[in-house]
Motif scaffolding. Structure first.
Motif, short mmCIF file in Angstrom:
data_model
loop_
_atom_site.label_atom_id
_atom_site.label_comp_id
_atom_site.label_asym_id
_atom_site.label_seq_id
_atom_site.Cartn_x
_atom_site.Cartn_y
_atom_site.Cartn_z
N ASP A 67 7.98 25.04 -1.17
CA ASP A 67 7.84 24.75 -0.19
C ASP A 67 9.64 24.79 0.92
O ASP A 67 10.04 24.59 0.21
N ASP A 68 9.53 25.83 1.55
CA ASP A 68 10.37 25.82 1.84
C ASP A 68 12.12 26.45 1.68
O ASP A 68 13.59 25.99 1.32
N PHE A 69 11.57 27.52 0.29
CA PHE A 69 12.43 27.92 -0.45
C PHE A 69 13.73 28.80 -0.03
O PHE A 69 13.49 29.53 0.95
N GLY A 70 14.89 28.32 -0.73
CA GLY A 70 15.99 29.19 -0.32
C GLY A 70 16.82 28.25 0.72
O GLY A 70 17.43 28.52 1.25
N THR A 71 16.55 27.40 1.38
CA THR A 71 17.25 26.01 2.70
C THR A 71 17.90 25.22 2.15
O THR A 71 18.27 25.03 2.59
N VAL A 114 12.19 34.74 7.55
CA VAL A 114 10.85 35.83 7.96
C VAL A 114 11.48 35.72 9.39
O VAL A 114 11.30 37.29 9.55
N LYS A 115 12.43 35.62 10.51
CA LYS A 115 11.91 35.24 11.99
C LYS A 115 13.34 36.49 12.31
O LYS A 115 12.42 37.25 13.40
N ASP A 116 14.58 36.51 11.29
CA ASP A 116 14.90 37.13 12.11
C ASP A 116 15.32 38.73 10.78
O ASP A 116 16.52 39.58 10.32
N THR A 139 15.18 37.35 1.89
CA THR A 139 14.04 37.90 1.13
C THR A 139 13.63 38.13 0.49
O THR A 139 12.74 38.14 -0.53
N CYS A 140 14.19 39.33 0.46
CA CYS A 140 13.99 40.44 -1.25
C CYS A 140 14.35 40.26 -2.30
O CYS A 140 13.97 40.08 -2.87
N ALA A 141 15.40 39.08 -1.92
CA ALA A 141 15.65 38.42 -3.44
C ALA A 141 14.76 37.66 -4.13
O ALA A 141 14.47 37.26 -5.27
N ILE A 142 14.29 37.50 -3.12
CA ILE A 142 13.03 35.80 -3.60
C ILE A 142 12.01 36.25 -4.41
O ILE A 142 11.40 35.96 -4.82
N ILE A 143 11.46 37.38 -3.20
CA ILE A 143 10.14 38.30 -3.99
C ILE A 143 11.06 38.19 -4.70
O ILE A 143 9.79 37.97 -5.92
N LEU A 144 11.30 39.02 -5.61
CA LEU A 144 11.76 39.81 -6.76
C LEU A 144 11.92 38.31 -7.72
O LEU A 144 11.36 38.60 -8.53
N GLU A 198 5.79 43.77 12.65
CA GLU A 198 6.92 45.05 12.13
C GLU A 198 7.75 43.71 10.57
O GLU A 198 7.80 44.44 9.19
N GLN A 199 7.52 42.12 10.60
CA GLN A 199 7.58 41.47 9.57
C GLN A 199 6.74 41.71 9.01
O GLN A 199 6.56 41.37 7.17
N ALA A 200 5.39 42.06 8.99
CA ALA A 200 4.12 41.44 8.49
C ALA A 200 4.43 43.22 7.08
O ALA A 200 4.40 42.92 5.95
N GLU A 201 5.03 43.94 7.77
CA GLU A 201 4.92 45.28 7.31
C GLU A 201 6.22 45.44 6.12
O GLU A 201 5.82 46.31 4.69
N PHE A 202 6.82 44.59 6.75
CA PHE A 202 8.26 45.05 5.66
C PHE A 202 8.18 44.45 4.52
O PHE A 202 8.87 44.54 3.18
N LEU A 203 7.42 42.60 4.09
CA LEU A 203 6.88 41.93 3.57
C LEU A 203 5.99 42.89 2.87
O LEU A 203 6.06 42.34 1.53
#
Length: 821
Positions: free
Chosen positions: A719-723, A746-748, A759-764, A782-787
């Motif tokens: 959970d909270d990966f990246g923090t 995700v917020k920004d 975010t892209c790096a975590i997904i990759l 907008e957030q949903a579409e980007f993700l």
């Protein structure tokens, strides 16, 4: 058997009856050829004198023997001693009573010898045979007179034909004793009452004749069949031209039984691990056991006859002595500790239990004292006291020492005027980050650090100050404050001690400390409050970085009370089942279908309403209530999955958050396994979430536990990966299935390029590691579409749904799909 013991235990056994018993010393004293050591209570009946008059030496037994018989009696004693015999019988001799009356006595005497065979004392059994002597004279003149005396005697008497072995005549006392009529006894073979055979009786009588002995111990059978021990004194008698044996029988069953018991008791007392002492009613010592002689160094002979004060150290108060005496006179036991004296003059404490022995008239006849030498116990107590008040690692005082010092301070302040009261500062010190140093470098290094800190603190405290190690990594100082400026200067020195590095072997570490100060008696009026307030101030100091101190204020006390109330309310809520789970849907971003939920706890307080987790979870973590709370969440979530399955609703993955405290529980894995088994949930439907920071705090311990959890069949998510500061080297070792992108990124997404890049790096990264990705906190289309376009599999957030209660979620499940609002 020790005769002193027999006297002290139950002298009443010898106080009545027709046999008077004396014990004489074989060593003359003050022109007294036979000093009396013991006299039975019935001496007055025989001689008119009381036993104590003989024991005190006031009356000499030899002075009572008729002058014409004295030399013969003395010769008989001397011959028996020289012959080495164990007993002998005097010829009957005359003895004067107190009133001048002369009486005839038959005297059977036993000789007690020491190991070398020397005579120590004589025990004489005396029977008044004056009547028999008179009757012998009168029988020559009148057979009728003989019959009257014979039948009127209270002693069991009979005449025996030694050749025929039959009883010739008996008196009334014999009939009453044996339970036969005179007619039945006359002509009765002696073997009918004596359990020995005729041959054994004949041998016994032949031995007696050979040894010139007329005293026998037999077992006689009464008419009832009862067997009694008897003492038989017999001698030849010419009666009506026939040579018969005249026998006097005395029942000694009770006496022998008492002697057997006394032998056992004496042996038991000598083997006892406790001191045992017996005294008379006036507290003169009559007996002590072997334990007494070993402890005190006094022998039996040195103390017998002495008053108990002979053993006293002379320091017992008159009040204690009076209370002891009064207690015993009332027939009650006394328990207490007395200071006693050994033979070498050494003093020792003794724990005593003193009990009176009461006779049939209710009077105290003797006293029994059982005691324990407290020397070793007192020394052990002293060592324990030393250990109890000092820390073995540092040599400083410990927490009990501090408590005692504070108690003394407050006791000294009681009743003093404000202007006269001293001011002291209680400084509570807690080393920061000590656990990490102790765990990473080892306990030996940790102890060296504690010793170094103790040494540095010793340097700045005066002899009037109190410095203690409270425990673990905590210290405390109780310092007298003279002036504010001096105290501030001293505090600067204290802080400086924790600004210096500490070299521990090859390691050099920085040791910081948080310090709380309570000014006494201003900030507290008792010990417990003083400690609590100083500790509260210390916790406030911990909020700062580096070493520092903070003074206690009433505001802290208010906050502490408020926190305690919250803790009580939280515990009550758990007991009264005020918690409930809400579920936030997880959506497959590609088609908007709900594929899972995350269980989120809520507190439904009956007064304050629904309370979010951020308002109580931190407190639950601090107090340990998170353990039973986490157990309840896990059980309830698993049961809910089973209920949905039984209701035929679409299958969902249930995500459950784990607490860092759970990983510190040695039964954590076992508890999870038990819940899975008892609820019957399919483990594949359960996803356990661990925060990234939780993993990195103690990866070496957590990693094996993750593999154990994985072995139970559940899936694992970070959970909270990246923090946090995850190491990719660790990431590839962890048996995880899901990465959750923190809502902070995700917020920004819409406004920050860096957030989109992260975010892209975590997904990759997740795709390369073949892990699922869940984005948290999705609130806009907008957030949903980007993700979705970036390859994120799943998402959750207010765009799709807030956390729902069970009924609302089940309604959404039946729609099978949640789309953006």
């Amino acid at each position: 058997m020790d005769q002193h013991l027999s006297m002290a235990i139950d002298a009443s056994l010898f106080n009545t009856g027709l046999v008077t018993i004396f014990r004489w010393s074989a060593t003359p004293s003050n022109e007294n050829p036979w000093p009396v050591l013991f006299a039975s209570g019935n001496t007055r009946e025989l001689l008119g004198f009381q036993a104590k008059e003989f024991l005190s030496g006031k009356i000499r037994y030899s002075d009572l023997i008729h002058p014409d018989d004295l030399h013969r009696v003395a010769d008989e004693v001397m011959l028996a001693v020289q012959a080495g015999t164990s007993h002998f019988q005097h010829q009957d001799y005359r003895i004067f009573r107190k009133n001048g009356e002369c009486r005839w006595v038959m005297d059977f005497t036993m000789i007690q010898r020491d190991k070398s065979g020397q005579a120590e004392s004589f025990i004489g059994y005396l029977i008044d045979v004056t009547e028999r002597k008179q009757s012998e004279t009168q029988l020559l003149e009148s057979e009728q007179r003989y019959r009257e005396l014979f039948q009127g005697s209270r002693v069991v008497e009979f005449l025996l034909d030694p050749i025929a072995g039959v009883i010739v005549d008996v008196n009334k006392a014999a009939c009453e004793y044996y339970g036969y009529s005179a007619h039945e006894l006359k002509g009765m073979p002696i073997t009918q009452i004596n359990i020995l055979s005729e041959q054994e009786i004949r041998i016994a009588m032949q031995e007696a004749e050979r040894d010139k002995r007329s005293h026998f111990i037999f077992k006689h059978r009464l008419a009832s069949g009862e067997i009694r021990d008897v003492e038989v004194h017999t001698g030849p008698l010419l009666h009506q031209g026939r040579e018969l044996l005249y026998s006097i029988v005395h029942d000694i069953t009770d006496r022998l039984e008492a002697e057997r018991k006394l032998v056992k008791l004496s042996s038991a007392l000598d083997q006892s691990g406790s001191i045992v002492m017996l005294t008379d009613a006036n507290h003169h010592i009559e007996y002590v056991n072997q334990r007494f002689t070993r402890v005190t160094g006094f022998s039996l002979e040195e103390v017998v006859g002495q008053h108990v004060d002979y053993l006293s150290a002379g320091r017992t108060s008159s009040e204690v002595r009076q209370h002891l005496s009064n207690t015993l006179k009332q027939g009650q036991n006394w328990h207490g500790e007395l200071l006693c004296r050994r033979k070498n003059g050494e003093l020792y404490w003794s724990s005593m239990s003193i009990s009176p022995v009461v006779d049939r008239q209710g009077q105290v006849s003797s006293v029994v004292a059982v005691a324990e030498d407290l020397t070793e116990q007192r020394e052990t107590d002293r060592k324990i006291q030393q250990l109890a008040f000092f820390d073995p690692t540092t040599g400083l005082g410990n927490r009990p020492f501090l408590l005692e010092s504070l108690d003394e301070f407050f006791a000294g302040q009681a009743g003093a005027e404000s202007a006269e009261q001293d001011t002291v500062a209680l400084i509570f010190i807690d080393l920061d980050d000590f656990k990490r140093i102790n765990d990473s470098m080892g306990h030996e290094v940790g102890d060296r650090l504690i010793k170094t800190v103790a040494h540095r603190l010793k340097v700045i405290v005066s002899d009037d100050d109190v410095l203690v190690r409270v425990g673990g990594d905590e210290f405390a100082i109780l310092k007298t404050v003279t002036t504010s400026s001096a105290f501030e200067h001293w505090l600067d020195q204290l802080v400086y001690q924790f600004s210096r590095t500490v070299k521990l072997g090859p390691h050099t570490v920085n040791v910081f400390a948080s310090m709380g100060i309570a000014m006494l008696p201003h900030d507290a009026e008792d010990t417990s409050t003083a400690l609590r307030n100083a500790e509260l101030a210390m916790y406030r100091s911990k909020r700062r970085q580096g070493s520092g101190y903070h003074f206690f204020s009433e505001e802290m006390n208010h906050q502490a009370v408020q926190r305690l109330q919250q803790e009580v309310q939280l515990s009550r809520a758990l007991n009264q089942q005020e918690f409930e789970l809400h579920y936030q849907p997880k959506i497959r971003l590609a088609d908007g279908v709900m594929v899972g939920v995350e269980a989120l706890i809520r507190w439904n307080d009956p007064v304050r309403g629904m309370i979010p987790p951020n308002d109580f979870i931190p407190l639950a973590e601090e107090t340990g209530l998170i353990m039973p709370l986490s157990q309840w969440i896990m059980t309830e979530a698993c049961q809910q999955v089973v209920r949905w399955q039984k209701a035929g609703l679409p299958p969902l993955t249930m995500a459950i958050n784990l607490s860092a405290r759970q990983f510190q529980d040695p039964l954590f894995i076992e508890n999870i396994a038990n819940i899975l088994r008892k609820t019957g949930v399919n483990p594949a439907c359960i996803e356990l979430e661990i925060t990234e920071s939780m993993l990195m705090e103690n990866m070496d311990d957590v990693l094996p536990m993750l593999h154990q959890l994985k072995g139970l069949g559940v899936s694992l998510a970070i959970d909270d990966f990246g923090t946090g500061y995850s190491s990719l080297a660790y990431l590839k070792q962890m048996p995880i299935d899901v990465l959750k992108v923190d809502r902070a990124f995700v917020k920004d997404i819409g406004a920050g390029k860096k957030d989109r890049a992260i975010t892209c790096a975590i997904i990759l990264l997740a795709q390369q590691l073949e892990l699922k990705v869940v984005a948290e906190g999705i609130e806009t289309q907008e957030q949903a579409e980007f993700l979705t376009s970036s390859g994120c599999n799943l998402g959750q957030g207010f765009l799709y749904s807030r956390p729902l209660q069970v009924a609302a979620l089940e309604k959404a499940l039946r729609n099978t799909q949640l789309t953006s609002a």
